[in-house]
Design an enzyme around this catalytic site. Structure first.
Site, PDB file in Angstrom:
ATOM      1  N   GLU A  73      41.157  24.742  -9.212  1.00 27.27           N
ATOM      2  CA  GLU A  73      41.000  23.580  -8.330  1.00 27.27           C
ATOM      3  C   GLU A  73      40.571  23.961  -6.915  1.00 27.27           C
ATOM      4  O   GLU A  73      40.786  23.207  -5.971  1.00 27.27           O
ATOM      5  CB  GLU A  73      42.290  22.762  -8.265  1.00 27.27           C
ATOM      6  CG  GLU A  73      42.725  22.124  -9.552  1.00 27.27           C
ATOM      7  CD  GLU A  73      41.731  21.128 -10.150  1.00 27.27           C
ATOM      8  OE1 GLU A  73      40.702  20.818  -9.513  1.00 27.27           O
ATOM      9  OE2 GLU A  73      41.998  20.684 -11.276  1.00 27.27           O
ATOM     10  N   HIS A  92      49.415  21.365  -5.031  1.00 23.55           N
ATOM     11  CA  HIS A  92      48.994  20.584  -6.208  1.00 23.55           C
ATOM     12  C   HIS A  92      49.991  20.859  -7.319  1.00 23.55           C
ATOM     13  O   HIS A  92      50.246  22.022  -7.646  1.00 23.55           O
ATOM     14  CB  HIS A  92      47.579  20.982  -6.618  1.00 23.55           C
ATOM     15  CG  HIS A  92      47.228  20.510  -7.993  1.00 23.55           C
ATOM     16  ND1 HIS A  92      47.392  19.194  -8.402  1.00 23.55           N
ATOM     17  CD2 HIS A  92      46.740  21.167  -9.076  1.00 23.55           C
ATOM     18  CE1 HIS A  92      47.012  19.088  -9.651  1.00 23.55           C
ATOM     19  NE2 HIS A  92      46.619  20.265 -10.096  1.00 23.55           N
ATOM     20  N   HIS A  94      51.971  19.633 -11.255  1.00 21.62           N
ATOM     21  CA  HIS A  94      51.988  18.877 -12.509  1.00 21.62           C
ATOM     22  C   HIS A  94      53.453  18.481 -12.741  1.00 21.62           C
ATOM     23  O   HIS A  94      53.960  18.571 -13.849  1.00 21.62           O
ATOM     24  CB  HIS A  94      51.495  19.726 -13.674  1.00 21.62           C
ATOM     25  CG  HIS A  94      50.033  20.050 -13.635  1.00 21.62           C
ATOM     26  ND1 HIS A  94      49.364  20.590 -14.697  1.00 21.62           N
ATOM     27  CD2 HIS A  94      49.097  19.901 -12.649  1.00 21.62           C
ATOM     28  CE1 HIS A  94      48.087  20.768 -14.389  1.00 21.62           C
ATOM     29  NE2 HIS A  94      47.905  20.367 -13.143  1.00 21.62           N
ATOM     30  N   TYR A 113      61.484   2.952   1.001  1.00 22.13           N
ATOM     31  CA  TYR A 113      60.797   3.183   2.279  1.00 22.13           C
ATOM     32  C   TYR A 113      60.191   4.575   2.391  1.00 22.13           C
ATOM     33  O   TYR A 113      59.235   4.815   3.132  1.00 22.13           O
ATOM     34  CB  TYR A 113      61.740   2.885   3.463  1.00 22.13           C
ATOM     35  CG  TYR A 113      62.718   3.987   3.782  1.00 22.13           C
ATOM     36  CD1 TYR A 113      62.336   5.044   4.626  1.00 22.13           C
ATOM     37  CD2 TYR A 113      63.999   4.010   3.244  1.00 22.13           C
ATOM     38  CE1 TYR A 113      63.203   6.083   4.914  1.00 22.13           C
ATOM     39  CE2 TYR A 113      64.879   5.038   3.530  1.00 22.13           C
ATOM     40  CZ  TYR A 113      64.485   6.073   4.349  1.00 22.13           C
ATOM     41  OH  TYR A 113      65.331   7.101   4.620  1.00 22.13           O
ATOM     42  N   HIS A 155      46.911  13.857 -15.087  1.00 20.14           N
ATOM     43  CA  HIS A 155      46.836  15.238 -14.610  1.00 20.14           C
ATOM     44  C   HIS A 155      48.086  15.645 -13.803  1.00 20.14           C
ATOM     45  O   HIS A 155      48.866  16.468 -14.263  1.00 20.14           O
ATOM     46  CB  HIS A 155      45.552  15.388 -13.785  1.00 20.14           C
ATOM     47  CG  HIS A 155      45.287  16.761 -13.275  1.00 20.14           C
ATOM     48  ND1 HIS A 155      44.024  17.196 -12.948  1.00 20.14           N
ATOM     49  CD2 HIS A 155      46.115  17.800 -13.000  1.00 20.14           C
ATOM     50  CE1 HIS A 155      44.094  18.453 -12.537  1.00 20.14           C
ATOM     51  NE2 HIS A 155      45.349  18.836 -12.547  1.00 20.14           N
ATOM     52  N   TYR A 208      59.484  11.200  13.610  1.00 19.46           N
ATOM     53  CA  TYR A 208      60.632  11.726  12.858  1.00 19.46           C
ATOM     54  C   TYR A 208      60.535  13.253  12.718  1.00 19.46           C
ATOM     55  O   TYR A 208      59.494  13.777  12.323  1.00 19.46           O
ATOM     56  CB  TYR A 208      60.655  11.072  11.468  1.00 19.46           C
ATOM     57  CG  TYR A 208      61.658  11.596  10.496  1.00 19.46           C
ATOM     58  CD1 TYR A 208      62.961  11.117  10.480  1.00 19.46           C
ATOM     59  CD2 TYR A 208      61.306  12.559   9.562  1.00 19.46           C
ATOM     60  CE1 TYR A 208      63.878  11.573   9.560  1.00 19.46           C
ATOM     61  CE2 TYR A 208      62.217  13.021   8.628  1.00 19.46           C
ATOM     62  CZ  TYR A 208      63.494  12.534   8.626  1.00 19.46           C
ATOM     63  OH  TYR A 208      64.404  12.983   7.713  1.00 19.46           O
TER      64      TYR A 208
HETATM   65 ZN   LIG Z   1      46.169  20.663 -12.056  1.00 14.08          ZN
END
Ligand SMILES: [Zn+2]
Length: 210
Positions: A73, A92, A94, A113, A155, A208
Site C-alpha cells: 500500500e 493502516h 485490518h 461523540y 478491506h 483537547y
Molecule cells: Zn490492507
C-alpha cells in the site's frame, strides 16, 4: 528526529498495532513522514520479526524504494503525505470490527461523540478497489476529505495523525468505535447525535490534549 530514531518508532508502532490485535497475520502497515519522503513497513514480513533495518524508505518523486520491498500500500501512504500536510504518520489496519463494518460498506455515523476524533460527524467508508492499486489510494483520499480516518470497503481502515503515535491511537479508537457501533446495532438502532452537537465536539477537540 534522525532516521535511526524514525525507524525505531515505526517498528514500535507496528508492534503496538500487532499487540492490540489491529493487524491479524501480516496484514496492515504503517509509515512515518521523513524528510521529503517517508519510511514504511516492509511487504509481507511478520511483525514480531520486524527490525529497524527492515524499514523501507520511499522517495515520493520517483516512487523508488530504498532498503527492501515496501508495503503493497505504499501508493496510499505516498498520496496521503502529498495531499495532506497535516499527516506526520499513517496506520493502516485490518482490525476485526472496523473491517466487519467495511465489509458491509457501512460508514460509522455520529452514534458516539468520539467519532469526532476522526475530524467530523462520521467515519466514511471508501469505495472498493483492489489492494495496492492507485484506485484504492484515490478512493481512500476521497473518503478522508476533511477527516483523519476512514474505512476501506471489504478491506480495513486507515488513520492518519500529526505524529505516527497519534495515527496508531486513532486507529485503535476507530476499532473501539466500530466494536461499540456493531454491539449497539445488535440490540437496536443507536440514537445519533445531530450536526450541531458534533460540531461542538469537533471544536472542543481542537484544543483537547494540547
Ligand atoms: Zn490492507
Amino acid at each position: 528526529m534522525n532516521e535511526a530514531e524514525a525507524r525505531e518508532r515505526l517498528v514500535a508502532a507496528a508492534r503496538r498495532m500487532r499487540e492490540r490485535g489491529l493487524n491479524p497475520a501480516r496484514s496492515g502497515n504503517a509509515s512515518v513522514r521523513f524528510g521529503a519522503g517517508f519510511l514504511v513497513t516492509p511487504s509481507g514480513l511478520a511483525y514480531e520479526r520486524m527490525r529497524a533495518e527492515d524499514i523501507v524508505r520511499v522517495d515520493p518523486a520517483t516512487g523508488e524504494a530504498h532498503g527492501g520491498k515496501p508495503s503493497s500500500e505504499w501508493r496510499l501512504h505516498r498520496d496521503v503525505y502529498e495531499r495532506r500536510p497535516d499527516a506526520g504518520g499513517i496506520a493502516h489496519t485490518h482490525s476485526p470490527d472496523a473491517t466487519t463494518l467495511a465489509c458491509l460498506r457501512r460508514p460509522i455515523p455520529p452514534f458516539h461523540y468520539e467519532v469526532a476524533f476522526a475530524g467530523g460527524s462520521d467515519i466514511r467508508c471508501a469505495e472498493y478497489a483492489t489492494f495496492g492499486t492507485q484506485a484504492l489510494s484515490d478512493r481512500a483520499l476521497a473518503a478522508l476529505e476533511g477527516r483523519r480516518a476512514c474505512l476501506l470497503a471489504n478491506h480495513g481502515a486507515v488513520a492518519l495523525g500529526a505524529t505516527l503515535e497519534e495515527a496508531v491511537e486513532l486507529a485503535e479508537r476507530v476499532e473501539a468505535l466500530a466494536r461499540l457501533y456493531r454491539q449497539a446495532l445488535q440490540i437496536g438502532e443507536p440514537v445519533l447525535l445531530d450536526e450541531v452537537e458534533m460540531a461542538q465536539v469537533v471544536e472542543k477537540l481542537r484544543t483537547y490534549g494540547k
